[in-house]
Enzyme design. Sequence first.
Site, PDB file in Angstrom:
ATOM      1  N   ASP A   1      58.780  17.878  40.436  1.00 14.63           N
ATOM      2  CA  ASP A   1      58.241  16.670  39.808  1.00 14.63           C
ATOM      3  C   ASP A   1      57.090  16.167  40.681  1.00 14.63           C
ATOM      4  O   ASP A   1      57.313  15.626  41.766  1.00 14.63           O
ATOM      5  CB  ASP A   1      59.329  15.593  39.681  1.00 14.63           C
ATOM      6  CG  ASP A   1      58.800  14.344  38.996  1.00 14.63           C
ATOM      7  OD1 ASP A   1      57.568  14.241  38.782  1.00 14.63           O
ATOM      8  OD2 ASP A   1      59.615  13.458  38.677  1.00 14.63           O
TER       9      ASP A   1
ATOM     10  N   TYR B   1      44.132   6.838  31.801  1.00 17.23           N
ATOM     11  CA  TYR B   1      43.878   8.291  31.822  1.00 17.23           C
ATOM     12  C   TYR B   1      42.433   8.568  32.228  1.00 17.23           C
ATOM     13  O   TYR B   1      42.167   9.409  33.103  1.00 17.23           O
ATOM     14  CB  TYR B   1      44.179   8.842  30.431  1.00 17.23           C
ATOM     15  CG  TYR B   1      44.028  10.336  30.273  1.00 17.23           C
ATOM     16  CD1 TYR B   1      45.033  11.201  30.698  1.00 17.23           C
ATOM     17  CD2 TYR B   1      42.905  10.888  29.657  1.00 17.23           C
ATOM     18  CE1 TYR B   1      44.911  12.579  30.526  1.00 17.23           C
ATOM     19  CE2 TYR B   1      42.776  12.253  29.476  1.00 17.23           C
ATOM     20  CZ  TYR B   1      43.782  13.101  29.912  1.00 17.23           C
ATOM     21  OH  TYR B   1      43.665  14.459  29.734  1.00 17.23           O
TER      22      TYR B   1
ATOM     23  N   ALA C   1      40.344   6.639  33.884  1.00 17.72           N
ATOM     24  CA  ALA C   1      40.106   6.259  35.288  1.00 17.72           C
ATOM     25  C   ALA C   1      40.654   7.338  36.217  1.00 17.72           C
ATOM     26  O   ALA C   1      40.016   7.715  37.204  1.00 17.72           O
ATOM     27  CB  ALA C   1      40.772   4.917  35.577  1.00 17.72           C
ATOM     28  N   ALA C   2      41.843   7.841  35.896  1.00 19.43           N
ATOM     29  CA  ALA C   2      42.456   8.866  36.756  1.00 19.43           C
ATOM     30  C   ALA C   2      41.640  10.154  36.733  1.00 19.43           C
ATOM     31  O   ALA C   2      41.405  10.777  37.774  1.00 19.43           O
ATOM     32  CB  ALA C   2      43.894   9.124  36.303  1.00 19.43           C
ATOM     33  N   LYS C   3      41.196  10.569  35.557  1.00 15.65           N
ATOM     34  CA  LYS C   3      40.442  11.831  35.460  1.00 15.65           C
ATOM     35  C   LYS C   3      39.047  11.685  36.088  1.00 15.65           C
ATOM     36  O   LYS C   3      38.529  12.644  36.683  1.00 15.65           O
ATOM     37  CB  LYS C   3      40.329  12.281  34.005  1.00 15.65           C
ATOM     38  CG  LYS C   3      41.666  12.706  33.371  1.00 15.65           C
ATOM     39  CD  LYS C   3      42.219  13.992  33.963  1.00 15.65           C
ATOM     40  CE  LYS C   3      43.388  14.529  33.150  1.00 15.65           C
ATOM     41  NZ  LYS C   3      43.953  15.765  33.703  1.00 15.65           N
TER      42      LYS C   3
HETATM   43  N1  NAP Z   1      45.176  18.849  25.267  1.00 19.04           N
HETATM   44  C1  NAP Z   1      44.013  18.236  25.404  1.00 19.04           C
HETATM   45  O1  NAP Z   1      43.354  17.832  24.432  1.00 19.04           O
HETATM   46  C2  NAP Z   1      43.427  18.030  26.784  1.00 19.04           C
HETATM   47  C3  NAP Z   1      42.080  17.679  26.868  1.00 19.04           C
HETATM   48  C4  NAP Z   1      41.504  17.492  28.113  1.00 19.04           C
HETATM   49  C5  NAP Z   1      42.263  17.656  29.248  1.00 19.04           C
HETATM   50  N2  NAP Z   1      43.571  17.985  29.138  1.00 19.04           N
HETATM   51  C6  NAP Z   1      44.332  18.144  30.381  1.00 19.04           C
HETATM   52  O2  NAP Z   1      44.829  19.447  30.406  1.00 19.04           O
HETATM   53  C7  NAP Z   1      45.979  19.497  31.248  1.00 19.04           C
HETATM   54  C8  NAP Z   1      47.091  20.255  30.544  1.00 19.04           C
HETATM   55  O3  NAP Z   1      47.495  19.535  29.391  1.00 19.04           O
HETATM   56  P1  NAP Z   1      47.935  20.274  28.055  1.00 19.04           P
HETATM   57  O4  NAP Z   1      46.994  19.863  27.007  1.00 19.04           O
HETATM   58  O5  NAP Z   1      48.140  21.703  28.326  1.00 19.04           O
HETATM   59  O6  NAP Z   1      49.287  19.515  27.714  1.00 19.04           O
HETATM   60  P2  NAP Z   1      50.783  19.831  28.076  1.00 19.04           P
HETATM   61  O7  NAP Z   1      51.206  21.100  27.425  1.00 19.04           O
HETATM   62  O8  NAP Z   1      51.509  18.579  27.760  1.00 19.04           O
HETATM   63  O9  NAP Z   1      50.754  20.093  29.655  1.00 19.04           O
HETATM   64  C9  NAP Z   1      50.991  19.104  30.602  1.00 19.04           C
HETATM   65  C10 NAP Z   1      51.793  19.751  31.713  1.00 19.04           C
HETATM   66  O10 NAP Z   1      51.939  18.825  32.788  1.00 19.04           O
HETATM   67  C11 NAP Z   1      53.261  18.952  33.299  1.00 19.04           C
HETATM   68  N3  NAP Z   1      53.652  17.687  33.913  1.00 19.04           N
HETATM   69  C12 NAP Z   1      53.590  16.449  33.366  1.00 19.04           C
HETATM   70  N4  NAP Z   1      54.116  15.556  34.216  1.00 19.04           N
HETATM   71  C13 NAP Z   1      54.523  16.237  35.314  1.00 19.04           C
HETATM   72  C14 NAP Z   1      55.154  15.868  36.525  1.00 19.04           C
HETATM   73  N5  NAP Z   1      55.521  14.607  36.790  1.00 19.04           N
HETATM   74  N6  NAP Z   1      55.424  16.845  37.429  1.00 19.04           N
HETATM   75  C15 NAP Z   1      55.099  18.125  37.178  1.00 19.04           C
HETATM   76  N7  NAP Z   1      54.491  18.544  36.055  1.00 19.04           N
HETATM   77  C16 NAP Z   1      54.217  17.595  35.127  1.00 19.04           C
HETATM   78  C17 NAP Z   1      54.118  19.257  32.076  1.00 19.04           C
HETATM   79  O11 NAP Z   1      55.319  19.954  32.412  1.00 19.04           O
HETATM   80  P3  NAP Z   1      56.752  19.201  32.447  1.00 19.04           P
HETATM   81  O12 NAP Z   1      56.752  18.217  31.319  1.00 19.04           O
HETATM   82  O13 NAP Z   1      57.742  20.306  32.298  1.00 19.04           O
HETATM   83  O14 NAP Z   1      56.787  18.554  33.790  1.00 19.04           O
HETATM   84  C18 NAP Z   1      53.193  20.158  31.251  1.00 19.04           C
HETATM   85  O15 NAP Z   1      53.406  21.522  31.554  1.00 19.04           O
HETATM   86  C19 NAP Z   1      46.329  18.039  31.561  1.00 19.04           C
HETATM   87  O16 NAP Z   1      45.869  17.735  32.849  1.00 19.04           O
HETATM   88  C20 NAP Z   1      45.541  17.261  30.521  1.00 19.04           C
HETATM   89  O17 NAP Z   1      45.230  15.969  30.982  1.00 19.04           O
HETATM   90  C21 NAP Z   1      44.178  18.183  27.937  1.00 19.04           C
END
Ligand code: NAP
Length: 260
Positions: free
Chosen positions: A61, A151, A153-155
């Site tokens: 985590d 979100y 601000a963090a990114k």
């Molecule tokens: N999808 C989009 O449109 C989009 C666009 C721009 C950027 N992004 C970025 O791309 C990245 C991946 O997102 P995704 O779209 O692939 O969505 P996702 O499938 O929801 O992936 C997010 C991942 O983060 C992990 N996570 C969340 N909280 C966590 C914690 N406390 N500790 C460890 N792992 C944690 C989750 O695993 P667990 O829940 O098992 O912990 C999950 O595997 C993220 O950084 C997101 O901000 C996404």
Amino acid sequence: MSGPVGTRKVLVTGGGTGIGRAVAERLLREGAQVVLTGRRAHVLEDVAREYPGRAFALPCDLSSPEAREGLLGRAATLLCGLDGWVHSAGQAVHQSPGHIDEAALRSQLEVNLVAPLRLGEQALEVLERGGAMVFVASTLAVRPIVTSAVYSAAKAGLLQVMRVLALAGAPRQVRANAVLPGVVDTEMVRAPRLEPGEAPLSATERAARVAAQLDGLRALHPLGRLGSPGDVAAAVHQLLGASWATGTELVLDGGLLLRE
Ligand SMILES: NC(=O)c1ccc[n+]([C@@H]2O[C@H](COP(=O)([O-])OP(=O)(O)OC[C@H]3O[C@@H](n4cnc5c(N)ncnc54)[C@H](OP(=O)(O)O)[C@@H]3O)[C@@H](O)[C@H]2O)c1
């Protein structure tokens, strides 16, 4: 082991789902060894099972300072070295000003900003000379919407962290770069966005809301489609191995940022 330095022995956070999973699978198909981390052990193990001896699940985590302490070192021990790290773990909670929940605020800052900074400090120590880190940021880092204050601000902060790590890693040829995806079709964008105070949706309402949401998101992109996790994974793979790229941001957004 083949492939450029940065792509051979890699830790992928968020490696069990979405973009992180696509990155891990891309690396594994190219012959890499990969450690996958996230909170849900079973989704990590689903990937690891497909590549025995080359993919390892290491649940963690990342919002816990104690749990993430020494994570890069543990990954390096599992793989007998580490030359790449991809931070794809992230959380997005859409809430407008006036409705921003404290727990969601803290959790997003921790996973999207503090964890990558702390893991980045570890990476500077652990990654082999010439190794690389890639951070998955977002176009919302540069173009916020009304529900993305925390979100965004963090990114945006993550991009500054990336630049600092690029400077700090340069003497050992350790590189840091970021990708900024537009909307990618993953679990994250298939969560229905509710209005403040709105009652929980039935299964039918939920399906209709998500379908409408995806249509609206698709229309934001001049190329007319959402990104796929594989679209982003290909770029991450390239940046990991790009030996003269550091401190860069690569936008992958189907033209989203061309529009106001
Ligand atoms: N999808 C989009 O449109 C989009 C666009 C721009 C950027 N992004 C970025 O791309 C990245 C991946 O997102 P995704 O779209 O692939 O969505 P996702 O499938 O929801 O992936 C997010 C991942 O983060 C992990 N996570 C969340 N909280 C966590 C914690 N406390 N500790 C460890 N792992 C944690 C989750 O695993 P667990 O829940 O098992 O912990 C999950 O595997 C993220 O950084 C997101 O901000 C996404």
